[in-house]
Design a protein around this motif. Sequence first.
Motif, PDB file in Angstrom:
ATOM      1  N   HIS A 172       0.187   0.864   6.351  1.00 53.45           N
ATOM      2  CA  HIS A 172       0.912   2.113   5.117  1.00 53.45           C
ATOM      3  C   HIS A 172       0.146   2.272   4.381  1.00 53.45           C
ATOM      4  O   HIS A 172      -0.966   2.828   4.178  1.00 53.45           O
ATOM      5  CB  HIS A 172       1.999   1.919   5.747  1.00 53.45           C
ATOM      6  N   PHE A 173      -0.601   0.999   4.320  1.00 52.68           N
ATOM      7  CA  PHE A 173      -1.163   0.523   2.836  1.00 52.68           C
ATOM      8  C   PHE A 173      -2.412   0.811   2.819  1.00 52.68           C
ATOM      9  O   PHE A 173      -3.098   1.193   1.765  1.00 52.68           O
ATOM     10  CB  PHE A 173      -0.819  -0.358   2.247  1.00 52.68           C
ATOM     11  N   ARG A 174      -2.819   0.509   3.950  1.00 48.63           N
ATOM     12  CA  ARG A 174      -4.298   0.864   4.717  1.00 48.63           C
ATOM     13  C   ARG A 174      -4.494   2.290   4.175  1.00 48.63           C
ATOM     14  O   ARG A 174      -5.572   3.601   3.827  1.00 48.63           O
ATOM     15  CB  ARG A 174      -4.715   0.670   6.090  1.00 48.63           C
ATOM     16  N   ALA A 175      -3.609   3.047   4.613  1.00 49.81           N
ATOM     17  CA  ALA A 175      -3.914   4.975   4.747  1.00 49.81           C
ATOM     18  C   ALA A 175      -3.833   5.403   3.543  1.00 49.81           C
ATOM     19  O   ALA A 175      -4.556   5.730   2.936  1.00 49.81           O
ATOM     20  CB  ALA A 175      -2.474   5.391   5.748  1.00 49.81           C
ATOM     21  N   LEU A 176      -2.911   5.079   2.646  1.00 48.82           N
ATOM     22  CA  LEU A 176      -2.797   4.785   1.522  1.00 48.82           C
ATOM     23  C   LEU A 176      -3.991   4.532   0.834  1.00 48.82           C
ATOM     24  O   LEU A 176      -4.941   6.456  -0.052  1.00 48.82           O
ATOM     25  CB  LEU A 176      -1.539   4.415   0.795  1.00 48.82           C
ATOM     26  N   THR A 177      -4.716   3.588   1.142  1.00 55.23           N
ATOM     27  CA  THR A 177      -5.884   3.530   0.440  1.00 55.23           C
ATOM     28  C   THR A 177      -6.865   4.562   0.783  1.00 55.23           C
ATOM     29  O   THR A 177      -7.988   5.358  -0.406  1.00 55.23           O
ATOM     30  CB  THR A 177      -5.930   2.392   0.697  1.00 55.23           C
ATOM     31  N   GLU A 178      -6.824   5.075   1.503  1.00 58.99           N
ATOM     32  CA  GLU A 178      -7.883   5.786   2.367  1.00 58.99           C
ATOM     33  C   GLU A 178      -7.992   7.357   1.594  1.00 58.99           C
ATOM     34  O   GLU A 178      -9.165   7.842   1.879  1.00 58.99           O
ATOM     35  CB  GLU A 178      -7.983   5.954   3.750  1.00 58.99           C
ATOM     36  N   ALA A 179      -6.858   7.161   1.531  1.00 61.02           N
ATOM     37  CA  ALA A 179      -6.587   8.952   1.512  1.00 61.02           C
ATOM     38  C   ALA A 179      -6.410   8.763  -0.754  1.00 61.02           C
ATOM     39  O   ALA A 179      -6.532   9.615  -1.121  1.00 61.02           O
ATOM     40  CB  ALA A 179      -4.808   8.889   0.757  1.00 61.02           C
ATOM     41  N   GLY A 180      -7.150   7.513  -1.252  1.00 59.49           N
ATOM     42  CA  GLY A 180      -7.238   7.652  -2.081  1.00 59.49           C
ATOM     43  C   GLY A 180      -6.204   7.104  -3.516  1.00 59.49           C
ATOM     44  O   GLY A 180      -6.775   7.154  -4.376  1.00 59.49           O
ATOM     45  N   LYS A 181      -5.213   6.846  -2.687  1.00 58.26           N
ATOM     46  CA  LYS A 181      -4.324   6.721  -3.387  1.00 58.26           C
ATOM     47  C   LYS A 181      -4.040   5.232  -3.402  1.00 58.26           C
ATOM     48  O   LYS A 181      -2.465   4.578  -4.889  1.00 58.26           O
ATOM     49  CB  LYS A 181      -2.463   7.492  -3.291  1.00 58.26           C
ATOM     50  N   LEU A 182      -4.472   4.111  -3.188  1.00 58.86           N
ATOM     51  CA  LEU A 182      -4.113   2.840  -3.229  1.00 58.86           C
ATOM     52  C   LEU A 182      -5.615   2.516  -3.450  1.00 58.86           C
ATOM     53  O   LEU A 182      -6.456   2.545  -3.067  1.00 58.86           O
ATOM     54  CB  LEU A 182      -3.206   2.000  -2.363  1.00 58.86           C
ATOM     55  N   ARG A 183      -5.478   1.057  -3.790  1.00 58.95           N
ATOM     56  CA  ARG A 183      -7.007   0.261  -3.708  1.00 58.95           C
ATOM     57  C   ARG A 183      -6.070  -1.453  -3.187  1.00 58.95           C
ATOM     58  O   ARG A 183      -6.575  -2.730  -3.758  1.00 58.95           O
ATOM     59  CB  ARG A 183      -6.936  -0.496  -5.613  1.00 58.95           C
ATOM     60  N   ALA A 184      -5.995  -1.028  -2.221  1.00 60.69           N
ATOM     61  CA  ALA A 184      -6.030  -2.436  -1.269  1.00 60.69           C
ATOM     62  C   ALA A 184      -7.133  -2.685   0.034  1.00 60.69           C
ATOM     63  O   ALA A 184      -6.965  -2.168   0.722  1.00 60.69           O
ATOM     64  CB  ALA A 184      -4.619  -1.994  -0.471  1.00 60.69           C
ATOM     65  N   GLU A 185      -7.923  -3.412  -1.315  1.00 64.34           N
ATOM     66  CA  GLU A 185      -9.016  -3.639   0.375  1.00 64.34           C
ATOM     67  C   GLU A 185      -8.643  -4.223   0.932  1.00 64.34           C
ATOM     68  O   GLU A 185      -9.383  -4.291   2.212  1.00 64.34           O
ATOM     69  CB  GLU A 185      -9.803  -5.007  -1.052  1.00 64.34           C
ATOM     70  N   ASP A 186      -7.430  -5.380   1.076  1.00 63.31           N
ATOM     71  CA  ASP A 186      -7.393  -5.738   2.620  1.00 63.31           C
ATOM     72  C   ASP A 186      -5.524  -5.199   2.497  1.00 63.31           C
ATOM     73  O   ASP A 186      -4.391  -6.528   2.025  1.00 63.31           O
ATOM     74  CB  ASP A 186      -7.169  -7.756   2.342  1.00 63.31           C
ATOM     75  N   PRO A 187      -5.323  -4.903   3.579  1.00 65.36           N
ATOM     76  CA  PRO A 187      -4.006  -3.928   3.078  1.00 65.36           C
ATOM     77  C   PRO A 187      -2.850  -4.940   3.200  1.00 65.36           C
ATOM     78  O   PRO A 187      -1.908  -5.044   3.198  1.00 65.36           O
ATOM     79  CB  PRO A 187      -4.359  -2.682   4.213  1.00 65.36           C
ATOM     80  N   GLN A 188      -3.327  -5.572   4.990  1.00 67.46           N
ATOM     81  CA  GLN A 188      -2.829  -6.612   5.379  1.00 67.46           C
ATOM     82  C   GLN A 188      -1.632  -7.945   3.677  1.00 67.46           C
ATOM     83  O   GLN A 188      -0.739  -7.941   3.772  1.00 67.46           O
ATOM     84  CB  GLN A 188      -2.658  -7.532   6.306  1.00 67.46           C
ATOM     85  N   LEU A 189      -3.245  -8.057   3.922  1.00 70.37           N
ATOM     86  CA  LEU A 189      -2.892  -9.014   2.086  1.00 70.37           C
ATOM     87  C   LEU A 189      -1.737  -8.485   1.408  1.00 70.37           C
ATOM     88  O   LEU A 189      -0.687  -8.551   1.006  1.00 70.37           O
ATOM     89  CB  LEU A 189      -4.107  -9.303   1.448  1.00 70.37           C
TER      90      LEU A 189
END
Length: 202
Positions: free
Chosen positions: A138-155
């Motif tokens: 979910h964090f990966r998708a939010l990052t791809e949408a430009g809504k989070l900055r999670a370079e490592d979504p699992q971390l």
Amino acid sequence: MPDRGEAKRQVMLDAATEVFSERGFVGANLDEVVAAAAVSKQTLYKHFSDKASLFREIVDQIGKQVDGALLELPDPATIEDVDAWIHTLALRFTRLVMDPKVQRIRRLVIAEAPRFPEVADAYWKGGFDRVLGTVGEHFRALTEAGKLRAEDPQLAANHFAGLLLWIPSNHTMFSGRPDVVTDEELQRFAKAGAEAFLRAYG
């Protein structure tokens, strides 16, 4: 709706969860489970071959309940206020994992890990680790949408969980009381954890 057999099976699982949580695996007596579920021993053994199989089923069910509650997360495109959403997700996640029933089983699994390493491993992989995977995607998708900055979504998912659960989960584990942390405290921990997470990843 579940049939009568499935309903009775669930009653036995619920009763066994209470007995195992109170007594531990060694101290648990199947006579107590039978009495609490208001069934015969014959009925119990029809569904579960022995105490170990009953224990495994309890652990598996709790893991699936935790994961299932987080499977349907919203499409990032539909999230207009990501800060508000992270706060909502934080409270949902915290309440879910800190549910007294989940915490009792978690303590039981940890205590019985040397006796049932495969059960502990299955609980980790099918429960908390799988939940973190769901949140990480979910964090990966939010990052791809430009809504989070999670370079490592699992971390980021692990950081998210740690910020929310470190205090209440440790307090619960060491106190021996699954209800030692109030819902008001959980709300405060969730709010503070969400704010810290957003400062790092928002």
